[in-house]
Design a protein around this motif. Structure first.
Motif, PDB file in Angstrom:
ATOM      1  N   GLN A  96       9.150  16.398 -21.688  1.00 13.15           N
ATOM      2  CA  GLN A  96       9.067  17.814 -21.352  1.00 13.15           C
ATOM      3  C   GLN A  96       7.844  18.100 -20.503  1.00 13.15           C
ATOM      4  O   GLN A  96       7.926  18.798 -19.503  1.00 13.15           O
ATOM      5  N   ALA A  97       6.746  17.487 -20.928  1.00 12.49           N
ATOM      6  CA  ALA A  97       5.502  17.717 -20.188  1.00 12.49           C
ATOM      7  C   ALA A  97       5.661  17.238 -18.751  1.00 12.49           C
ATOM      8  O   ALA A  97       5.246  17.909 -17.801  1.00 12.49           O
ATOM      9  N   ILE A  98       6.296  16.070 -18.609  1.00 11.45           N
ATOM     10  CA  ILE A  98       6.452  15.516 -17.262  1.00 11.45           C
ATOM     11  C   ILE A  98       7.395  16.376 -16.443  1.00 11.45           C
ATOM     12  O   ILE A  98       7.128  16.719 -15.293  1.00 11.45           O
ATOM     13  N   ASN A  99       8.505  16.777 -17.084  1.00  8.76           N
ATOM     14  CA  ASN A  99       9.438  17.645 -16.371  1.00  8.76           C
ATOM     15  C   ASN A  99       8.751  18.916 -15.915  1.00  8.76           C
ATOM     16  O   ASN A  99       8.968  19.384 -14.807  1.00  8.76           O
ATOM     17  N   ALA A 100       7.906  19.438 -16.805  1.00 11.17           N
ATOM     18  CA  ALA A 100       7.210  20.672 -16.469  1.00 11.17           C
ATOM     19  C   ALA A 100       6.297  20.449 -15.269  1.00 11.17           C
ATOM     20  O   ALA A 100       6.270  21.249 -14.340  1.00 11.17           O
ATOM     21  N   SER A 101       5.590  19.331 -15.282  1.00 12.63           N
ATOM     22  CA  SER A 101       4.641  19.107 -14.182  1.00 12.63           C
ATOM     23  C   SER A 101       5.399  18.811 -12.892  1.00 12.63           C
ATOM     24  O   SER A 101       4.969  19.157 -11.810  1.00 12.63           O
ATOM     25  N   GLU A 102       6.585  18.170 -13.031  1.00 14.68           N
ATOM     26  CA  GLU A 102       7.372  17.913 -11.823  1.00 14.68           C
ATOM     27  C   GLU A 102       7.894  19.218 -11.252  1.00 14.68           C
ATOM     28  O   GLU A 102       7.912  19.438 -10.058  1.00 14.68           O
ATOM     29  N   LYS A 103       8.349  20.085 -12.164  1.00 15.52           N
ATOM     30  CA  LYS A 103       8.826  21.402 -11.731  1.00 15.52           C
ATOM     31  C   LYS A 103       7.707  22.149 -11.016  1.00 15.52           C
ATOM     32  O   LYS A 103       7.913  22.830 -10.046  1.00 15.52           O
ATOM     33  N   GLY A 104       6.519  21.969 -11.559  1.00 15.54           N
ATOM     34  CA  GLY A 104       5.367  22.647 -10.991  1.00 15.54           C
ATOM     35  C   GLY A 104       5.133  22.279  -9.537  1.00 15.54           C
ATOM     36  O   GLY A 104       4.528  23.018  -8.789  1.00 15.54           O
ATOM     37  N   ASP A 105       5.666  21.116  -9.161  1.00 15.55           N
ATOM     38  CA  ASP A 105       5.501  20.694  -7.773  1.00 15.55           C
ATOM     39  C   ASP A 105       6.497  21.343  -6.833  1.00 15.55           C
ATOM     40  O   ASP A 105       6.377  21.252  -5.630  1.00 15.55           O
ATOM     41  N   ASN A 106       7.491  21.948  -7.432  1.00  9.28           N
ATOM     42  CA  ASN A 106       8.562  22.497  -6.598  1.00  9.28           C
ATOM     43  C   ASN A 106       8.101  23.685  -5.767  1.00  9.28           C
ATOM     44  O   ASN A 106       7.297  24.444  -6.182  1.00  9.28           O
ATOM     45  N   GLY A 116       0.794  -1.241   0.000  1.00  7.71           N
ATOM     46  CA  GLY A 116       0.000   0.000   0.000  1.00  7.71           C
ATOM     47  C   GLY A 116       0.819   1.279   0.000  1.00  7.71           C
ATOM     48  O   GLY A 116       0.453   2.263   0.626  1.00  7.71           O
ATOM     49  N   VAL A 117       1.936   1.269  -0.704  1.00 12.29           N
ATOM     50  CA  VAL A 117       2.800   2.448  -0.708  1.00 12.29           C
ATOM     51  C   VAL A 117       2.275   3.488  -1.709  1.00 12.29           C
ATOM     52  O   VAL A 117       2.130   3.190  -2.895  1.00 12.29           O
ATOM     53  N   THR A 118       1.934   4.675  -1.207  1.00 10.96           N
ATOM     54  CA  THR A 118       1.502   5.747  -2.110  1.00 10.96           C
ATOM     55  C   THR A 118       2.297   7.013  -1.835  1.00 10.96           C
ATOM     56  O   THR A 118       2.753   7.252  -0.727  1.00 10.96           O
ATOM     57  N   ARG A 119       2.464   7.778  -2.875  1.00  9.33           N
ATOM     58  CA  ARG A 119       3.140   9.070  -2.743  1.00  9.33           C
ATOM     59  C   ARG A 119       2.499  10.028  -3.731  1.00  9.33           C
ATOM     60  O   ARG A 119       2.411   9.745  -4.921  1.00  9.33           O
ATOM     61  N   LYS A 120       2.027  11.162  -3.207  1.00  4.80           N
ATOM     62  CA  LYS A 120       1.377  12.155  -4.055  1.00  4.80           C
ATOM     63  C   LYS A 120       2.192  13.428  -4.099  1.00  4.80           C
ATOM     64  O   LYS A 120       2.766  13.839  -3.102  1.00  4.80           O
ATOM     65  N   PHE A 121       2.254  14.046  -5.268  1.00  4.74           N
ATOM     66  CA  PHE A 121       2.826  15.391  -5.384  1.00  4.74           C
ATOM     67  C   PHE A 121       1.715  16.307  -5.842  1.00  4.74           C
ATOM     68  O   PHE A 121       1.299  16.243  -6.992  1.00  4.74           O
ATOM     69  N   GLY A 122       1.238  17.131  -4.943  1.00  3.27           N
ATOM     70  CA  GLY A 122       0.090  17.955  -5.299  1.00  3.27           C
ATOM     71  C   GLY A 122      -1.060  17.039  -5.640  1.00  3.27           C
ATOM     72  O   GLY A 122      -1.423  16.170  -4.861  1.00  3.27           O
ATOM     73  N   GLY A 123      -1.645  17.188  -6.816  1.00  2.00           N
ATOM     74  CA  GLY A 123      -2.765  16.345  -7.209  1.00  2.00           C
ATOM     75  C   GLY A 123      -2.313  15.072  -7.900  1.00  2.00           C
ATOM     76  O   GLY A 123      -3.107  14.160  -8.131  1.00  2.00           O
TER      77      GLY A 123
END
Lengths: 325, 323, 438
Positions: free
Chosen positions: B313-323, B38-45
């Motif tokens: 790029q899209a993923i990098n952008a969304s990851e950056k968005g979590d920063n 049951g390991v979960t990890r959320k970044f924002g949504g």
């Protein structure tokens, strides 16, 4: 112009208590920044703790001088732990802002009328010299030669300062050639890599913060030994001067900070002699007050130039460059 | 699939019979070293990791594959204590790892490498190696002041390090700063350094990325050797051919979940994997697309390379968005 | 504290420490050589070994005829200050005494501003002790706690808006370039000094002078970017190095200012004007009202610029992800140049407004609020412009309101503690997003 007098005056700064005190603080900062990569901008706070710890222990509690030094050291350890717990896990620039803020808090607390009874607020503390001077083994008299003629009290302060400086340098030298120092240098570069190798990064950083902080407190004691403790000394500019010294000599070197301090103060003293003399002689079209300010402008410019063009300092190895991009 | 330029000098001995019962995501293993629940990890949504149940077999080579953003590296970070999960727990070698810090996990014998190599460039190769050694007394503050306490241990570690460096063909570089090594050599150094601590589980995050083809051969051999020496290997990789070549077991992640697992050949045939990972490009050689294997890029491959880059790029952008 | 409770606090007309209030000044030398002043005409209790002494000054001028009394340990004595504002009272024992200044003997409009008119004093090592009273502008009126609170709150908003102007510049620069700019303090001072230059040296009308000062500040920001920061970015210098360069720059500029204007406090035209009551407990000077209006208009303008204009959106895009922004065709260098110009102009405006708020211009005035600016930026969330606004107002209000509860000379401590606590509890700030590892 009294060239000889100016030279003698400048030369005397090579072993002045101020030079020694700044050198000890710079060695402490080299542990923080040079070896551990910690951006401590609160060195003035550590020095204030050393100086006030020493002076208050003697004046308010009547303790002997050596107990005062221990109190100063203890206070700096507590300060380091309090600062380190919240910030050592965070980004490097956060530590910079927290330490500078914490040092300012300390300065305000030492300045406020609220604790006037112990700190004498903005006037500062003086007259705590008896105990230290009583321990002086040097018989009264004038010693030395040339620009370095001092009485037994002045020598006692200098020799004691030298001993503290030598101990600090020896400790840094031993630590940095050991596996402990290797871990620390690894952390400076990439703490996740070191963490992945099973080292408790937080503990190492904390130890480095404490060691450098205690050196800072010792610098504060040496700074306070010959004169008085005034809160106005422990402003952020003091911290920035020590940074200039460390970067000048080479942050990740053992002797760089010491040599940096000597160079810094000799140049400052020379400027302090030369510029007003030039202004007096009408060569520089400035007032005497302006002549005194000019050298501080040079400090700022020098700090910028060193960081841009020779970030490893005079003695540093370019390959051992401290600034991680 | 297209031509296979992979080294053929190595003949890996595949471990089989690792699982118990029907092969499905979360299948039980005969001898698991890691059991996660049951390991979960959320970044924002965004749910980066949502693993219901996962077991990693001991003394085998397990590959963790999946498209970019599938949560592989995040799962790695969670398992190694570099990140904290929102929910869930897991055991390593029978020990509950909840709240165990990264350095403690490493001490327990679970070492990792990083996607972006973390060779310590301002330390020499030998210093890097010695940093990997466990229980050096001289790394404690007070004994460090007195060389008598740690000299002997240092010498022993040096011998061990030289031995490993020879294996990784880095012994001639031991006094060089790690920064002077090539990208591939740094990867090797990072792996060699990890082995200094005699780990039980070696976790490699994209060990082949950025390694030139000449070195891939020896890297693969090293990974296979680890198994022979009794260690367990878990690695993240994109290149299907390498996975197929050396992995005993493959775990496929997509959108943070384990969508399939099994022996390499069976997983490759799994429709879910094809859907999730390969999309409509199952005919394209991923090795060619990712640039790790030389080959001709047909139009299909080119199109996919573009899509992957876009996705990246899209993923990098969304990851950056979590920063 | 119940709000209905009436305090005997004084309603200070200008509640800032620095505001025209000068302390009762006693030099250390005077304390040390107290014996030399035995020539005092008004000395009371000269027969005793121990003595309290002081020097009452207001705005650098001695105040004569102020009644000072000492009581305690069964001893009472009183004296008045002489023509030089000096007083001295001998006491029989080296003990604690209460020293009181009779405020009714002070000139009209002058009160003991800080620390109260009655203090307890004790001797240190020596037998002489100097006692300070802080004098300020004000009238002795009784104000309820809630009224003080409202007044301070309002002052805090004003101060916070001014901080926000400077803080948004720091935040935008940090967001787009990653630089923690310590020299922002000097950009603040520059604005005030430029205003002074245009209005007093060039004798321009004040409004034109201040407008030119803001323009000059923007040009100053541009020149810093063009002359220092852009070349350093091109050189690929690391962020920590850049931060230390900004510290060096800050030191150098600060002393350049000292070199040219000296250490004294200078005033802009119209600073320290009389205040008038707006409503209830709030009274403001004309400059305060103009200052607030300007701050709000400018901040709204910046907000509009960030949200609605192409360059503003580009700025936010770069703060979010510089490489993505650059690859999608945004002229990063151009935007950063504009950010520096804006940051300089806003800092300069903040400096001008602060010169009215303190009031006064000093060579190191920017340095005095630099950490408050950093606190505001950090509290709001590093690199988020709107966070800087929220953070600034919270810090401004906190600093002003906290001086109701703690001595004014440590009122900045609260803001600095907030800075540290925020980093401890929520390092991403109020409006920042959580950082991600790995």
């Amino acid at each position: 112009m009294d060239i000889l007098g100016m030279l003698s005056n400048t030369a005397s700064w090579i072993i002045s208590p101020t030079t020694i005190a700044y050198a000890i603080a710079a060695v402490g900062l080299s542990v923080h920044f040079g070896y551990a990569g910690l951006l401590n901008f609160g060195m003035a706070g550590f020095m204030a703790l050393g100086a006030y710890g020493y002076a208050i222990s003697i004046l308010s509690f009547g303790w002997p001088w050596w107990a005062g030094i221990l109190v100063g050291a203890g206070a700096s350890v507590i300060f380091a732990v309090l600062l380190g717990i919240p910030t050592l896990r965070l980004r490097a620039d956060y530590l910079a802002i927290v330490t500078i803020a914490a040092a300012e808090i300390l300065r305000l607390l030492f300045t406020t009328m609220l604790f006037d009874e112990w700190t004498n607020s903005a006037d500062g503390l003086g007259g705590y010299h008896d105990s230290f001077r009583a321990a002086n083994p040097i018989p009264p008299g004038e010693y030395g030669f040339g620009p370095w003629m001092y009485n037994e009290k002045d020598w006692w302060v200098r020799i004691f300062g030298f001993v503290l400086l030598a101990i600090a340098v020896l400790i840094v030298w031993s630590l940095m050639r050991s596996p402990w120092g290797r871990v620390l240098r690894g952390i400076r570069e990439d703490e996740d890599a070191v963490r992945a190798l099973g080292k408790n990064v937080f503990a190492y950083k904390m130890q480095a913060l404490i060691i450098g902080g205690v050196f800072g407190a010792m610098a504060g004691v040496v700074f306070a030994l010959p004169s008085a403790v005034v809160p106005g000394s422990y402003v952020t500019s003091l911290t920035f001067f020590i940074w200039t010294i460390v970067l000048l000599g080479g942050a990740a070197t053992v002797f760089g900070p010491v040599v940096g301090s000597v160079i810094f103060w000799v140049i400052m003293a020379a400027l302090d002699n030369i510029i007003p003399a030039l202004a007096d002689a009408g060569i520089l079209p400035i007032t005497n007050i302006q002549a005194g300010v000019l050298r501080y402008i040079f400090v700022g410019v020098a700090l910028m130039l060193i960081v841009i063009y020779r970030p490893q300092g005079i003695f540093g190895n370019k390959k051992e460059l401290t600034f991680v991009k | 699939m297209s031509s296979n330029p992979l080294p053929t000098g190595v003949t890996p001995v595949k471990s089989t019979g690792l699982h118990v019962g029907e092969i499905a995501p979360g299948v039980k293993k005969v001898d698991p070293i890691i059991i996660a629940d049951g390991v979960t990890r959320k970044f924002g949504g965004l749910t980066a990791v949502n693993v219901e149940h996962l077991e990693i077999p001991r003394n085998a080579i397990t590959a963790l594959i999946g498209p970019n953003g599938a949560g592989k590296t995040t799962l790695f970070n969670l398992l190694t204590g570099f990140d904290k999960p929102d929910t869930g727990s897991w055991t390593f070698d029978g020990k509950n790892m909840k709240g165990v810090a990264a350095y403690q996990a490493a001490k327990l014998g679970q070492v990792r490498t990083f996607q972006l190599t973390k060779a310590l460039g301002l330390l020499t190769v030998m210093e890097n190696m010695k940093l990997g050694a466990k229980n050096q007394v001289g790394e404690r503050i007070f004994p460090s002041l007195f060389p008598g306490f740690w000299r002997k241990q240092e010498a022993t570690n040096e011998v061990k390090a030289l031995d490993l460096l020879k294996k990784f063909k880095l012994d001639t570089k031991q006094t060089d700063f790690a920064a002077s090594l090539s990208g591939g050599q740094r990867k090797l150094l990072e792996m060699a350094r990890a082995l200094m601590s005699d780990p039980k589980l070696v976790m490699l995050d994209e060990p082949m990325a950025g390694v030139n083809p000449a070195l891939t051969q020896s890297l693969l051999e090293h990974i296979l050797n680890l198994k022979q020496e009794g260690m367990t290997v878990l690695f993240v990789e994109h290149d299907m051919h390498m996975v197929r070549h050396i992995a005993d077991w493959v775990v496929v992640m997509a959108m943070g979940e384990v969508v399939a697992e099994g022996p390499p050949d069976e997983v490759m045939r799994n429709q879910k994997v094809i859907d999730a990972y390969l999309g409509s490009h199952q005919d394209v050689d991923l090795g060619v697309v990712t640039g790790r294997v030389k080959g001709k890029m047909d139009p299909e491959a080119k199109k996919m390379a573009e899509e992957v880059e876009h996705l990246d790029q899209a993923i990098n952008a969304s990851e950056k968005g979590d920063n | 504290m119940p709000t209905a409770q009436i305090q005997t606090a004084r309603k200070t007309l200008s509640p800032r420490v620095a505001v025209g209030l000068l302390l009762t000044f006693v030099s250390l030398a005077f304390a040390l050589f107290g014996g030399m002043s035995s020539a005092h005409a008004d000395e009371v209790g000269a027969e005793y070994e121990y003595a309290f002494s002081g020097n009452v000054q207001y705005q650098d001028k001695p105040v004569e005829g102020v009644k000072i009394s000492v009581s305690g340990n069964g001893y009472d004595a009183e004296t008045v200050t002489d023509a030089e504002g000096k007083w001295k009272i001998g006491v029989p024992e080296k003990e604690k005494y209460t020293i009181t200044m009779d405020e009714s003997t002070l000139p009209d409009g002058v009160i003991v501003a800080e620390g109260g008119s009655s203090v307890e004093a004790e001797f240190g090592l020596s037998g002489k002790k100097s006692v300070n009273f802080f004098l300020g502008q004000g009238e002795r009126v009784v104000v309820s706690f809630s009224d003080q609170l409202i007044a301070r709150f309002f002052d805090g908003i004003n101060f916070g808006l001014m901080l926000a102007l400077a803080a948004i510049g720091v935040s935008l620069v940090f967001g787009t370039t990653g630089l923690s700019n310590f020299a922002q303090a000097e950009m603040v001072t520059f604005g005030a000094l430029a205003g002074l230059f245009f209005s007093t040296v060039l004798q321009l009308p004040i409004l034109l002078a201040l407008l030119l000062a803001v323009v000059a500040s923007g040009a100053f920001g541009w020149s810093l970017d063009a002359g220092i920061w852009k070349p350093l970015r091109k050189k690929g210098i690391g962020l920590v190095q850049m931060m230390i360069v900004s510290i060096g720059l800050s030191l150098a500029l600060r002393y350049v200012f000292l070199f040219f204007v000296g250490g004294s406090t200078l005033q802009l035209e119209g600073a320290g004007d009389a205040k008038f009551q707006i409503f209830g407990p709030i009274s403001l000077a004309m400059s305060d009202i103009i200052s607030m209006v300007i701050s709000i208009v400018v901040l709204a303008g910046v907000g509009f610029w960030l949200l609605r204009t192409r360059i503003g959106k580009a700025t936010r895009a770069i703060s979010d992800n510089a490489s993505l922004a650059s690859s999608s065709g945004i002229d990063v260098d151009g935007v950063i140049r504009i950010v520096w110009i804006l940051s300089g102009a806003l800092a300069g405006l903040a400096g001008i407004l602060w010169a009215y708020f303190r009031p006064g211009i000093k060579w190191d005035m920017g340095g005095q609020i630099l950490l408050l600016i950093f606190a505001a930026v950090t509290l709001g969330g590093l690199g988020t412009a709107f966070g800087a606004l929220v953070g600034s107002i919270i810090i401004g209000v906190m600093v002003e309101v906290s001086s109701l509860f703690i001595p004014a000379d440590i009122k900045y401590i609260g803001a600095l503690l907030v800075l540290i606590l925020v980093l401890l509890v929520r390092p991403q700030g109020i409006l920042g997003r959580k950082e991600r590892i790995g």
